[in-house]
Scaffold this motif. Sequence first.
Motif, mmCIF file in Angstrom:
data_model
loop_
_atom_site.group_PDB
_atom_site.id
_atom_site.type_symbol
_atom_site.label_atom_id
_atom_site.label_comp_id
_atom_site.label_asym_id
_atom_site.label_seq_id
_atom_site.Cartn_x
_atom_site.Cartn_y
_atom_site.Cartn_z
ATOM 1 N N ALA A 1 5.497 12.199 12.096
ATOM 2 C CA ALA A 1 4.726 13.148 11.294
ATOM 3 C C ALA A 1 5.486 14.465 11.152
ATOM 4 C CB ALA A 1 3.376 13.395 11.927
ATOM 5 N N ILE A 2 5.220 15.185 10.067
ATOM 6 C CA ILE A 2 5.783 16.519 9.846
ATOM 7 C C ILE A 2 4.624 17.447 9.560
ATOM 8 C CG2 ILE A 2 7.372 17.942 8.503
ATOM 9 C CD1 ILE A 2 8.822 15.392 7.657
ATOM 10 N N HIS A 3 4.466 18.468 10.365
ATOM 11 C CA HIS A 3 3.307 19.366 10.232
ATOM 12 C C HIS A 3 3.566 20.435 9.165
ATOM 13 C CE1 HIS A 3 -0.138 21.822 11.295
ATOM 14 N NE2 HIS A 3 0.665 22.879 11.322
ATOM 15 N N GLY A 4 2.479 20.778 8.456
ATOM 16 C CA GLY A 4 2.514 21.891 7.515
ATOM 17 C C GLY A 4 1.122 22.514 7.421
ATOM 18 N N ASP A 5 1.069 23.832 7.344
ATOM 19 C CA ASP A 5 -0.228 24.513 7.270
ATOM 20 C C ASP A 5 -0.823 24.428 5.864
ATOM 21 O OD1 ASP A 5 -0.198 25.342 9.935
ATOM 22 O OD2 ASP A 5 1.005 27.112 9.449
ATOM 23 N N VAL A 6 -2.146 24.306 5.796
ATOM 24 C CA VAL A 6 -2.854 24.268 4.518
ATOM 25 C C VAL A 6 -2.970 25.679 3.967
ATOM 26 C CG1 VAL A 6 -5.046 23.742 3.387
ATOM 27 C CG2 VAL A 6 -4.167 22.204 5.156
ATOM 28 N N ALA A 7 -2.699 25.845 2.690
ATOM 29 C CA ALA A 7 -2.909 27.129 2.005
ATOM 30 C C ALA A 7 -4.320 27.126 1.433
ATOM 31 C CB ALA A 7 -1.875 27.335 0.915
ATOM 32 N N VAL A 8 -5.166 28.049 1.890
ATOM 33 C CA VAL A 8 -6.579 28.076 1.472
ATOM 34 C C VAL A 8 -6.760 29.007 0.288
ATOM 35 C CG1 VAL A 8 -8.917 28.580 2.224
ATOM 36 C CG2 VAL A 8 -7.291 27.578 3.827
ATOM 37 N N ARG B 1 4.737 10.184 8.896
ATOM 38 C CA ARG B 1 3.499 9.456 9.188
ATOM 39 C C ARG B 1 2.344 10.054 8.401
ATOM 40 N NH1 ARG B 1 1.390 5.904 12.563
ATOM 41 N NH2 ARG B 1 3.332 5.738 13.757
ATOM 42 N N VAL B 2 1.618 9.198 7.704
ATOM 43 C CA VAL B 2 0.396 9.576 7.002
ATOM 44 C C VAL B 2 -0.774 8.957 7.768
ATOM 45 C CG1 VAL B 2 -0.929 9.379 4.858
ATOM 46 C CG2 VAL B 2 1.564 9.680 4.775
ATOM 47 N N TYR B 3 -1.732 9.777 8.118
ATOM 48 C CA TYR B 3 -2.884 9.274 8.874
ATOM 49 C C TYR B 3 -3.849 8.628 7.880
ATOM 50 C CZ TYR B 3 -0.693 11.802 12.631
ATOM 51 O OH TYR B 3 0.225 12.226 13.563
ATOM 52 N N TRP B 4 -3.545 7.372 7.568
ATOM 53 C CA TRP B 4 -4.200 6.691 6.459
ATOM 54 C C TRP B 4 -5.694 6.505 6.687
ATOM 55 C CZ3 TRP B 4 -6.703 2.103 7.206
ATOM 56 C CH2 TRP B 4 -6.369 1.350 8.335
ATOM 57 N N LYS B 5 -6.116 6.355 7.950
ATOM 58 C CA LYS B 5 -7.546 6.200 8.197
ATOM 59 C C LYS B 5 -8.305 7.464 7.815
ATOM 60 C CE LYS B 5 -7.496 2.621 11.767
ATOM 61 N NZ LYS B 5 -7.920 2.251 13.141
ATOM 62 N N THR B 6 -7.685 8.635 8.005
ATOM 63 C CA THR B 6 -8.314 9.881 7.581
ATOM 64 C C THR B 6 -8.537 9.884 6.075
ATOM 65 O OG1 THR B 6 -7.343 11.127 9.419
ATOM 66 C CG2 THR B 6 -8.023 12.388 7.482
ATOM 67 N N SER B 7 -7.537 9.435 5.324
ATOM 68 C CA SER B 7 -7.655 9.391 3.867
ATOM 69 C C SER B 7 -8.724 8.408 3.427
ATOM 70 C CB SER B 7 -6.306 9.003 3.260
ATOM 71 O OG SER B 7 -6.407 8.908 1.857
ATOM 72 N N MET C 1 0.854 -1.189 0.000
ATOM 73 C CA MET C 1 0.000 0.000 0.000
ATOM 74 C C MET C 1 0.887 1.236 0.000
ATOM 75 S SD MET C 1 -3.302 0.726 0.196
ATOM 76 C CE MET C 1 -4.494 1.934 0.803
ATOM 77 N N PRO C 2 0.718 2.172 -0.945
ATOM 78 C CA PRO C 2 1.601 3.332 -1.029
ATOM 79 C C PRO C 2 1.282 4.398 0.014
ATOM 80 C CG PRO C 2 -0.049 3.467 -2.748
ATOM 81 C CD PRO C 2 -0.260 2.149 -2.059
ATOM 82 N N ILE C 3 1.399 3.997 1.279
ATOM 83 C CA ILE C 3 1.285 4.943 2.390
ATOM 84 C C ILE C 3 2.708 5.368 2.714
ATOM 85 C CG2 ILE C 3 0.405 5.358 4.707
ATOM 86 C CD1 ILE C 3 -1.410 2.936 4.388
ATOM 87 N N LEU C 4 3.034 6.629 2.491
ATOM 88 C CA LEU C 4 4.410 7.089 2.631
ATOM 89 C C LEU C 4 4.954 6.784 4.020
ATOM 90 C CD1 LEU C 4 4.324 10.532 0.780
ATOM 91 C CD2 LEU C 4 4.777 8.250 -0.153
ATOM 92 N N THR C 5 6.245 6.474 4.056
ATOM 93 C CA THR C 5 6.883 6.109 5.329
ATOM 94 C C THR C 5 7.864 7.159 5.826
ATOM 95 O OG1 THR C 5 8.714 4.937 4.239
ATOM 96 C CG2 THR C 5 6.708 3.670 4.695
ATOM 97 N N THR C 6 8.252 8.124 4.959
ATOM 98 C CA THR C 6 9.206 9.137 5.391
ATOM 99 C C THR C 6 8.563 10.211 6.265
ATOM 100 O OG1 THR C 6 8.923 10.130 3.206
ATOM 101 C CG2 THR C 6 10.912 8.821 3.577
#
Length: 308
Positions: A301-308, A64-70, A57-62
């Motif tokens: 995980a690495i946090h980043g803000d969403v650009a709206v 954390r991707v919250y795969w259940k959210t996707s 499954m292409p869930i990135l490992t570099t």
Amino acid sequence: MARSEEQAVDAGHPEYQYLNLMRRILDKGDERMDRTGVGTRSVFGELLRFDLSDGSMPILTTKRVYWKTSVREMLWFLTGRTNIRELLQNNVRIWTDWPLDRFRKATGEAVTQEDFEARILADEAFAEQWGNLGPVYGKQWRRWLDAEGREHDQIATLIDTLKTNPASRRMLFHAWNVGELGQMALPPCHMVYQFHVTSDGRLNCLIFQRSCDLFLGAPFNFTGGAALLHMLAQQAGLTPGELVWVGGDVHLYLNHVDQVREQMARTPRPFPRMRLARKPDSIDAYRIEDFVVEGYDPHPAIHGDVAV
């Protein structure tokens, strides 16, 4: 060139396709201002391939991707509904930014995201007025309205064709409904899904994404697309094949550059595997509990803000 930008080279792991694309954008992307006012570095026309036939499954490992959210987002798309209230009830907050921005601009009220979401959850009438995203993905997938007022369920048609005419070259659905774009909170980014069945019964999926936030958005798109491929394959009596992702305008936001460099400095770990715990009677009956992901061991995980 920074050492972190040199790390993403080894092509032995499929995740390096993604890391090297980020590196290429930083090195060669066109820097320009975008509609959000944040600014991006951008390239045009990219392709990544992920083989799902062995259960990977292409869930990135570099990161954390919250795969259940996707996956929950994909299940919500498949319902055809377009209000964020249902997402919030499932603790999915990735769509809040757009209705929140609309509410703040319309009312002048400096409400926090937490308070806005609480009002959406507590007040059905408030949710109906302010939580609706317009005729976005799910509405187009399941209830496309033609010029004569007839609704078309593109997903149901696709599944029927997969079962009855798998050699067809017309197995696709899309969400770029020109007549309704102006009513959408955000025009569709992953706008076309096309399918191909091999002679030995493997289902391949190509996703065309006109616009891609590679750092924040793409990891969810890969995961959601792979989950959809698994569901469709199961419903049609096929096995998962290849997920092909094609990007038009592929970009990194300038406020994510440090995070991107941090991610590129990490070494990918083995992709997890996914299986479906049961076969529901229809595409409409899947639940998050049906998706079993094993062996997921990502970097933090690495946090980043969403650009709206």
